[in-house]
Motif scaffolding. Structure first.
Motif, PDB file in Angstrom:
ATOM      1  N   HIS A 191      15.860  -6.456 -10.531  1.00  0.00           N
ATOM      2  CA  HIS A 191      14.755  -6.711 -11.458  1.00  0.00           C
ATOM      3  C   HIS A 191      14.206  -8.107 -11.182  1.00  0.00           C
ATOM      4  O   HIS A 191      14.862  -9.114 -11.448  1.00  0.00           O
ATOM      5  CB  HIS A 191      15.233  -6.564 -12.899  1.00  0.00           C
ATOM      6  CG  HIS A 191      15.721  -5.186 -13.219  1.00  0.00           C
ATOM      7  ND1 HIS A 191      14.863  -4.130 -13.452  1.00  0.00           N
ATOM      8  CD2 HIS A 191      16.983  -4.678 -13.297  1.00  0.00           C
ATOM      9  CE1 HIS A 191      15.559  -3.037 -13.682  1.00  0.00           C
ATOM     10  NE2 HIS A 191      16.848  -3.337 -13.587  1.00  0.00           N
ATOM     11  N   LEU A 192      13.004  -8.153 -10.651  1.00  0.00           N
ATOM     12  CA  LEU A 192      12.444  -9.409 -10.164  1.00  0.00           C
ATOM     13  C   LEU A 192      12.129 -10.395 -11.286  1.00  0.00           C
ATOM     14  O   LEU A 192      12.092 -11.602 -11.072  1.00  0.00           O
ATOM     15  CB  LEU A 192      11.193  -9.132  -9.338  1.00  0.00           C
ATOM     16  CG  LEU A 192      11.415  -8.254  -8.101  1.00  0.00           C
ATOM     17  CD1 LEU A 192      10.098  -7.992  -7.394  1.00  0.00           C
ATOM     18  CD2 LEU A 192      12.414  -8.894  -7.147  1.00  0.00           C
ATOM     19  N   GLY A 193      11.903  -9.873 -12.491  1.00  0.00           N
ATOM     20  CA  GLY A 193      11.640 -10.755 -13.618  1.00  0.00           C
ATOM     21  C   GLY A 193      12.812 -11.654 -13.948  1.00  0.00           C
ATOM     22  O   GLY A 193      12.646 -12.695 -14.597  1.00  0.00           O
ATOM     23  N   ASP A 194      14.020 -11.260 -13.500  1.00  0.00           N
ATOM     24  CA  ASP A 194      15.195 -12.117 -13.705  1.00  0.00           C
ATOM     25  C   ASP A 194      15.115 -13.379 -12.856  1.00  0.00           C
ATOM     26  O   ASP A 194      15.819 -14.355 -13.116  1.00  0.00           O
ATOM     27  CB  ASP A 194      16.474 -11.354 -13.353  1.00  0.00           C
ATOM     28  CG  ASP A 194      16.737 -10.191 -14.294  1.00  0.00           C
ATOM     29  OD1 ASP A 194      16.147 -10.178 -15.386  1.00  0.00           O
ATOM     30  OD2 ASP A 194      17.532  -9.296 -13.936  1.00  0.00           O
ATOM     31  N   PHE A 195      14.267 -13.361 -11.838  1.00  0.00           N
ATOM     32  CA  PHE A 195      14.154 -14.492 -10.928  1.00  0.00           C
ATOM     33  C   PHE A 195      12.845 -15.261 -11.097  1.00  0.00           C
ATOM     34  O   PHE A 195      12.785 -16.456 -10.850  1.00  0.00           O
ATOM     35  CB  PHE A 195      14.277 -14.009  -9.476  1.00  0.00           C
ATOM     36  CG  PHE A 195      15.577 -13.320  -9.189  1.00  0.00           C
ATOM     37  CD1 PHE A 195      16.675 -14.049  -8.743  1.00  0.00           C
ATOM     38  CD2 PHE A 195      15.715 -11.955  -9.379  1.00  0.00           C
ATOM     39  CE1 PHE A 195      17.881 -13.411  -8.485  1.00  0.00           C
ATOM     40  CE2 PHE A 195      16.921 -11.316  -9.127  1.00  0.00           C
ATOM     41  CZ  PHE A 195      18.009 -12.053  -8.683  1.00  0.00           C
ATOM     42  N   GLN A 196      11.791 -14.542 -11.501  1.00  0.00           N
ATOM     43  CA  GLN A 196      10.485 -15.187 -11.656  1.00  0.00           C
ATOM     44  C   GLN A 196       9.725 -14.488 -12.771  1.00  0.00           C
ATOM     45  O   GLN A 196       9.510 -13.272 -12.720  1.00  0.00           O
ATOM     46  CB  GLN A 196       9.703 -15.118 -10.344  1.00  0.00           C
ATOM     47  CG  GLN A 196       8.415 -15.931 -10.356  1.00  0.00           C
ATOM     48  CD  GLN A 196       7.786 -16.003  -8.978  1.00  0.00           C
ATOM     49  OE1 GLN A 196       8.473 -15.969  -7.971  1.00  0.00           O
ATOM     50  NE2 GLN A 196       6.468 -16.108  -8.938  1.00  0.00           N
ATOM     51  N   SER A 197       9.327 -15.226 -13.783  1.00  0.00           N
ATOM     52  CA  SER A 197       8.723 -14.627 -14.978  1.00  0.00           C
ATOM     53  C   SER A 197       7.440 -13.867 -14.670  1.00  0.00           C
ATOM     54  O   SER A 197       7.115 -12.889 -15.340  1.00  0.00           O
ATOM     55  CB  SER A 197       8.445 -15.715 -16.020  1.00  0.00           C
ATOM     56  OG  SER A 197       7.553 -16.694 -15.502  1.00  0.00           O
ATOM     57  N   THR A 198       6.695 -14.292 -13.662  1.00  0.00           N
ATOM     58  CA  THR A 198       5.439 -13.618 -13.329  1.00  0.00           C
ATOM     59  C   THR A 198       5.667 -12.222 -12.758  1.00  0.00           C
ATOM     60  O   THR A 198       4.737 -11.432 -12.662  1.00  0.00           O
ATOM     61  CB  THR A 198       4.632 -14.445 -12.305  1.00  0.00           C
ATOM     62  OG1 THR A 198       5.434 -14.672 -11.144  1.00  0.00           O
ATOM     63  CG2 THR A 198       4.202 -15.770 -12.911  1.00  0.00           C
ATOM     64  N   LYS A 200       7.912 -10.097 -14.094  1.00  0.00           N
ATOM     65  CA  LYS A 200       8.587  -9.330 -15.136  1.00  0.00           C
ATOM     66  C   LYS A 200       8.082  -7.885 -15.140  1.00  0.00           C
ATOM     67  O   LYS A 200       6.888  -7.623 -15.054  1.00  0.00           O
ATOM     68  CB  LYS A 200       8.328  -9.962 -16.498  1.00  0.00           C
ATOM     69  CG  LYS A 200       9.106  -9.299 -17.630  1.00  0.00           C
ATOM     70  CD  LYS A 200       8.874 -10.026 -18.945  1.00  0.00           C
ATOM     71  CE  LYS A 200       9.665  -9.348 -20.060  1.00  0.00           C
ATOM     72  NZ  LYS A 200       9.462 -10.043 -21.359  1.00  0.00           N
ATOM     73  N   GLY A 201       9.005  -6.940 -15.211  1.00  0.00           N
ATOM     74  CA  GLY A 201       8.647  -5.526 -15.212  1.00  0.00           C
ATOM     75  C   GLY A 201       8.612  -4.909 -13.837  1.00  0.00           C
ATOM     76  O   GLY A 201       8.432  -3.705 -13.703  1.00  0.00           O
ATOM     77  N   ARG A 202       8.787  -5.724 -12.785  1.00  0.00           N
ATOM     78  CA  ARG A 202       8.772  -5.194 -11.433  1.00  0.00           C
ATOM     79  C   ARG A 202      10.175  -5.246 -10.850  1.00  0.00           C
ATOM     80  O   ARG A 202      11.006  -6.075 -11.237  1.00  0.00           O
ATOM     81  CB  ARG A 202       7.799  -5.980 -10.557  1.00  0.00           C
ATOM     82  CG  ARG A 202       6.384  -6.037 -11.131  1.00  0.00           C
ATOM     83  CD  ARG A 202       5.406  -6.623 -10.150  1.00  0.00           C
ATOM     84  NE  ARG A 202       5.085  -5.674  -9.101  1.00  0.00           N
ATOM     85  CZ  ARG A 202       4.231  -5.934  -8.105  1.00  0.00           C
ATOM     86  NH1 ARG A 202       3.656  -7.117  -8.036  1.00  0.00           N
ATOM     87  NH2 ARG A 202       3.975  -5.025  -7.190  1.00  0.00           N
ATOM     88  N   SER A 203      10.445  -4.353  -9.920  1.00  0.00           N
ATOM     89  CA  SER A 203      11.773  -4.288  -9.324  1.00  0.00           C
ATOM     90  C   SER A 203      11.674  -3.830  -7.884  1.00  0.00           C
ATOM     91  O   SER A 203      10.649  -3.293  -7.457  1.00  0.00           O
ATOM     92  CB  SER A 203      12.665  -3.330 -10.121  1.00  0.00           C
ATOM     93  OG  SER A 203      12.153  -2.012 -10.080  1.00  0.00           O
ATOM     94  N   VAL A 204      12.735  -4.064  -7.131  1.00  0.00           N
ATOM     95  CA  VAL A 204      12.841  -3.548  -5.768  1.00  0.00           C
ATOM     96  C   VAL A 204      14.178  -2.823  -5.643  1.00  0.00           C
ATOM     97  O   VAL A 204      15.141  -3.133  -6.352  1.00  0.00           O
ATOM     98  CB  VAL A 204      12.761  -4.670  -4.696  1.00  0.00           C
ATOM     99  CG1 VAL A 204      11.397  -5.315  -4.696  1.00  0.00           C
ATOM    100  CG2 VAL A 204      13.849  -5.713  -4.912  1.00  0.00           C
ATOM    101  N   ARG A 205      14.219  -1.860  -4.750  1.00  0.00           N
ATOM    102  CA  ARG A 205      15.461  -1.150  -4.473  1.00  0.00           C
ATOM    103  C   ARG A 205      15.785  -1.288  -2.995  1.00  0.00           C
ATOM    104  O   ARG A 205      14.888  -1.289  -2.147  1.00  0.00           O
ATOM    105  CB  ARG A 205      15.332   0.337  -4.831  1.00  0.00           C
ATOM    106  CG  ARG A 205      15.064   0.583  -6.302  1.00  0.00           C
ATOM    107  CD  ARG A 205      15.122   2.071  -6.622  1.00  0.00           C
ATOM    108  NE  ARG A 205      14.762   2.302  -8.011  1.00  0.00           N
ATOM    109  CZ  ARG A 205      13.591   2.733  -8.420  1.00  0.00           C
ATOM    110  NH1 ARG A 205      12.650   2.992  -7.527  1.00  0.00           N
ATOM    111  NH2 ARG A 205      13.340   2.917  -9.691  1.00  0.00           N
TER     112      ARG A 205
END
Length: 448
Positions: A191-198, A200-205
């Motif tokens: 979950h990319l929002g855990d690393f950068q607030s902008t 948030k809601g996006r992820s990679v697999r």
């Protein structure tokens, strides 16, 4: 190395990607019998001024608004009872809304329209009606606690999804040699929002290789055995084409040779972008636009077995399953979806859990407005993106397959917001405009 793919989270539906096929030219041969209530027009822009002749930056008007609040809403004045729902549909919608309430009052609305507390009053009233959902009471409930609003232009496009059943075997054997995989343990979702607030809601697999996150195996690699000998098989399918479309629907049933039926549901996806093979077949001249339906694509793949594998592998996306028992498939809010009631939406434009009124311009066979009425937004999907884009769930069986497989209709949509929300949004918009005017005036004074 391929770049990591950015993806939105999905749930019971990668399968709603089947709508991509249907949008390639399918039309319904039926006529409309009901006319939707008048949609109040949006305010007209001011007349152009002399400034129009000045050079301007390229327009961004074709860019889709980021969410419903940015797209704008317009309150409408009509009663839900006008829609003419069947008794069963009205009661089912209320029951589904009751089940959605825990999600509504505990999760942030990504559309930007509502706050958690906005749902407290209608949800309390709905829970008080549990077990007493007659049609009249259900319709009166929606009229009393909600007001219809148009999001954007209110012009809807609606498709359908369902649970297919495919032939399978609990052991690999002649004519049953296509594995149906569980989710691999090394498939990681970040979950990319855990690393950068902008973000948030996006992820990679992907998967970890030599200490680096790399893309997961694509469909071609999996077909060639990338997951072999890892004991991930739930069963083996008789028809790889049927399995391909089961992955698109995201949930279904495996009919085993011994008479047992194993219900399965979506349990993750490999992180690669979905690519519509129907569009590819049209581009190659193998199919006409009007033939690029689910049944048309299936027929072509079966009649061209040598080319079929390569065509399917043009779609690198691959879906994994889990056994689900006897309950219905889970939707995006973590509760089982309900046939002819649950709706897949884009959460950026429709709050998950909210009621939506649909009125289509056409009917699908028969003589009843089978889609028109209140639906509850309980799911989402990879192809269900944008303003007023909906995918309706029809359940299991021949009827469900017939309706969902042929549904690709335009019409009108109204989001039902708790009363008072639209007025608050209008007030916030007015206050923001007033604040902008003050700032502009202040800036002008400073220049003097």
């Amino acid at each position: 190395m391929n770049s990591v793919v950015f993806k939105k989270d999905t749930s019971f539906s990668a399968r709603r990607l089947s709508a991509v096929f249907l949008s390639l030219g399918l039309s319904l041969s039926a006529c409309s019998t009901l006319h939707p209530p008048h949609i109040e027009p949006a305010p007209q822009p001011a007349p152009p001024s002399a400034e129009k002749n000045k050079p301007v930056a390229p327009s961004n008007n074709n860019k889709q608004p980021e969410n419903a609040k940015q797209a704008g809403i317009r309150p409408q004045n009509f009663s839900v009872s006008w829609v003419g729902m069947t008794n069963e549909k009205a009661a089912s919608a209320l029951a589904a809304f009751q089940q959605s309430c825990p999600f509504l009052i505990s999760h942030t609305d990504k559309s930007g329209l509502t706050e958690k507390e906005d749902w407290s009053t209608p949800c309390s009233a709905a829970q008080a009606m549990t077990g007493n959902n007659s049609s009249g009471q259900a319709i009166a409930f929606f009229d009393r606690y909600f007001e219809p609003v148009v999001v954007g232009d209110g012009k809807a496009f609606v498709t359908g999804y369902y649970e297919p059943q495919i032939l399978a075997s609990s052991q690999p054997k002649t004519n049953y040699n296509t594995p149906i995989y569980r989710r691999p343990a090394d498939l990681i979702e970040v979950h990319l929002g855990d690393f950068q607030s902008t973000l948030k809601g996006r992820s990679v697999r992907g998967r970890v290789e030599k200490g680096q996150l790399v893309p997961y195996f694509d469909r071609a690699a999996i077909d060639k055995g990338a997951l072999s000998n890892r004991h991930l098989e739930i069963a083996w399918a008789a028809d790889p084409v049927a399995l391909f479309f089961l992955q698109i629907q995201g949930s279904g049933r495996l009919a085993l040779e011994d008479g047992r039926v194993i219900p399965v549901e979506y349990d993750g996806q490999n992180g690669h972008d979905y690519k519509a093979i129907g569009r590819l077949l049209v581009q190659k001249g193998a199919l006409e636009n009007s033939q690029a339906t689910m049944s048309g694509i299936t027929d072509w793949l079966h009649s061209h077995p040598t080319e079929a594998v390569g065509i399917m592998e043009n779609n690198p996306s691959y879906v994994f399953f889990r056994e689900r028992g006897d309950r219905n498939p889970l939707g995006a809010i973590g509760i089982p979806v309900i046939a002819e009631t649950s709706l897949a939406v884009d959460p950026a434009y429709i709050p998950l859990g909210a009621p939506v009124v649909l009125m289509l311009d056409t009917k699908h066979g028969g003589d009843s407005p089978f889609v028109n009425g209140v639906w509850i937004a309980q799911d989402k999907g990879g192809a269900i993106k944008g303003l007023n884009r909906f995918d309706s769930y029809w359940g299991y069986g021949a009827k469900a397959e017939h309706i969902a497989g042929g549904l690709a209709s335009h019409g009108s949509a109204w989001l039902l917001l708790p009363k008072g929300v639209a007025a608050r949004i209008g007030s916030e918009k007015h206050d923001k405009a007033q604040e902008g005017t003050k700032i502009s005036g202040s800036t002008g004074s400073d220049k003097k």
